[in-house]
Design a protein around this motif. Structure first.
Motif: not given
Length: 528
Positions: A264-273, A288-296, A327-335
């Protein structure tokens, strides 16, 4: 639940538009697989297909796999289309082709719900989620399937409760040809990040399916041939933490029953930590994976975009905590943020190296309709309508400087040596924390073995022999082979190849600098 009380029979052609090439669709990985041709089955259209009256024949075409043919249009009495802003041109093209056969065309989904004016040529606009507007559209087509004299707009006022959603019609899609399976548990997000359109489209109070519904959908996906991973497409898996905790034991039992053949994989805010009780159950459920919108990594920027919840725990600490559960973190980053400085690119690269996150979706800021960002920039006259640009935002820094900084980050972050080094960190420190499960009979099927052998052959030839980074690959691959970690080798090699090849194309201007950009890489298809 289906639409009921309809005696008339209509043949409905559901067409999902092709994606413009982007970082997040992983198309460079497809040649390494056993026949994958598209990213994920589209939830929206398959849900609508399942909701239509039981006596209505439905044909589904995903144009990421094959184009709708003349025979498809000749068979149909009406055409349904859905998609996102980035697919706007392709949706207009489907409408044009359907009208050549004098078919009425209805469009629904997130893009038209946010911007109905983008689609002047469609006969019917379905604005909003599944609900009374859907029933009105079905009833209208049941009465008269000819094209209306002018566009008709149906707006959902009364939504169908998610507890009453039917199982999406996965059987209409060739599930085996998708990179990931997909499933939706909830809709909406309680946070109000400035750049995000989810609260405006779907609300801040997450609505939920029952755990029993999710288990039934997973059974259906498995029956239809899903393999590898299933992605929870929810905007925030922990938007309702209590509900997530109630769901996870059901997922754990399902995994035990089915032999752990799906990750399974999903999206969640980083405060899941900050929620070890959730992370522990996610580990047991084989996430196995969580996509976190770290952004910056810049706290001032996070505060400016109203993403203060990313600062509830130090970012690097949060990433490490999630890694500790396997769980591996995948990150969204915005420039391109207003808080960016000339040195932001270098600071971002330092964060990439320190966080050891292999997969980061680095995007230029794009203002989406129905967001506070769009409203603010519109007030300040900072929205740019120019399809030749990579973003519709008038940055505070010079545009070319921002784009060049993005290209520099893409080039350096996804250099093969650096990327594989970050994956090696995951192999050494994250993956060992994953749940240890026995090899089950379900995992040892001939279909799984054959799939693995085909992918290994493709990887060894296309990456291990033909690629210019083959030395880096073999340095990583040989220890994996000695340890018998075939699954890990395949996963890292396929993802890495996409990241490397996409980054190279991006650095030479052959890819968009935002997954949300509507900059045209192909001939524009205007509305009629």
């Amino acid at each position: 639940m289906r639409a009921e009380g309809i005696d008339t029979v209509r043949r409905i052609l559901c067409v999902f538009p092709r994606y413009t090439s982007s970082f997040g669709t992983f198309e460079y990985a497809y040649p390494l697989t056993d026949g994958v041709e598209a990213f994920m089955p589209p939830q929206g259209l398959l849900l609508i297909a399942a909701y239509l009256p039981a006596n209505w024949p439905v044909r589904f075409v995903d144009e990421n796999i094959r184009a709708a043919t003349a025979e498809d249009f000749q068979w149909a009495e009406a055409v349904f289309v859905s998609g996102m802003h980035i697919q706007r041109q392709q949706m207009n093209d489907i409408c044009r082709r359907a009208h050549a056969f004098d078919l009425p065309v209805a469009i629904g989904g997130p893009s038209v719900s946010a911007c109905p004016d983008y689609y002047p040529s469609f006969d019917y606009l379905h604005v909003g989620e599944l609900g009374d507007a859907t029933d009105e559209l079905i009833a209208t087509l049941a009465r008269d399937c000819s094209r209306p004299s002018q566009q008709i707009v149906f707006k959902t006022a009364d939504r169908v409760a998610m507890t009453e959603f039917p199982i999406p019609a996965y059987e209409l899609a060739d599930v085996k040809r998708y990179f990931l399976g997909s499933i939706q548990y909830s809709s909406g997000c309680p946070y109000q990040c400035e750049f995000c359109d989810i609260p405006g489209l779907y609300g801040r109070n997450p609505r939920l399916k029952t755990p029993q519904q999710i288990v039934a959908e997973l059974d259906k996906l498995l029956e239809c041939g899903v393999s590898g991973s299933v992605y929870f497409v929810d905007d925030n898996f922990i938007g309702n933490r209590k509900a997530a905790l109630e769901l996870l034991p059901h997922l754990i039992e399902w995994q035990k029953k089915t032999g752990y053949v799906i990750r399974f994989a999903c999206e969640a805010t980083l405060n899941i930590a900050k929620r070890p009780e959730i992370l522990e159950k996610m580990r047991e459920a084989f996430f196995f994976t969580i996509f976190c919108g770290i952004e910056t990594p810049d706290p001032d920027a996070l505060k400016a975009m109203h993403k203060d919840h990313n600062m509830m725990v130090p970012i690097l600490e949060g990433v490490r905590t999630i890694n500790n559960y396997g769980i591996e973190v995948v990150s969204g980053i915005i420039m391109g943020l207003d808080t960016d400085k000339p040195e932001t690119g270098e600071a971002l690269l330092a964060f990439v190296e320190e966080s050891k996150i292999p997969l980061l979706t680095i995007n230029l800021l794009e203002a989406l309709p129905k967001t506070p960002l769009w409203d603010r920039l519109a007030r300040d006259n900072r929205l740019v309508d120019d399809d030749a640009r990579d973003s519709n935002v008038d940055f505070l820094l010079p545009y070319e400087q921002v784009v060049e900084s993005w290209r520099m980050c893409m080039e350096r972050a996804f250099e093969p040596e650096k990327l594989y080094r970050r994956f090696q960190y995951q192999v050494d420190f994250t993956y060992p924390n994953r749940l240890k499960v026995p090899v089950t009979p379900e995992q040892k099927t001939w279909a799984n073995i054959r799939r693995g052998l085909i992918m290994l052959r493709n990887i060894f030839w296309k990456v291990g022999v033909l690629s210019d980074y083959r030395r880096v690959f073999w340095k990583f691959a040989l220890p994996r082979l000695r340890h018998g970690d075939i699954e890990g080798l395949i996963s890292v090699a396929t993802i890495s190849h996409h990241l490397i090849m996409f980054a190279r194309a991006a650095c030479t201007g052959r890819q968009n600098a935002s997954n949300y950009s509507m900059r045209l890489r192909e001939a524009s298809v205007p509305a009629e």
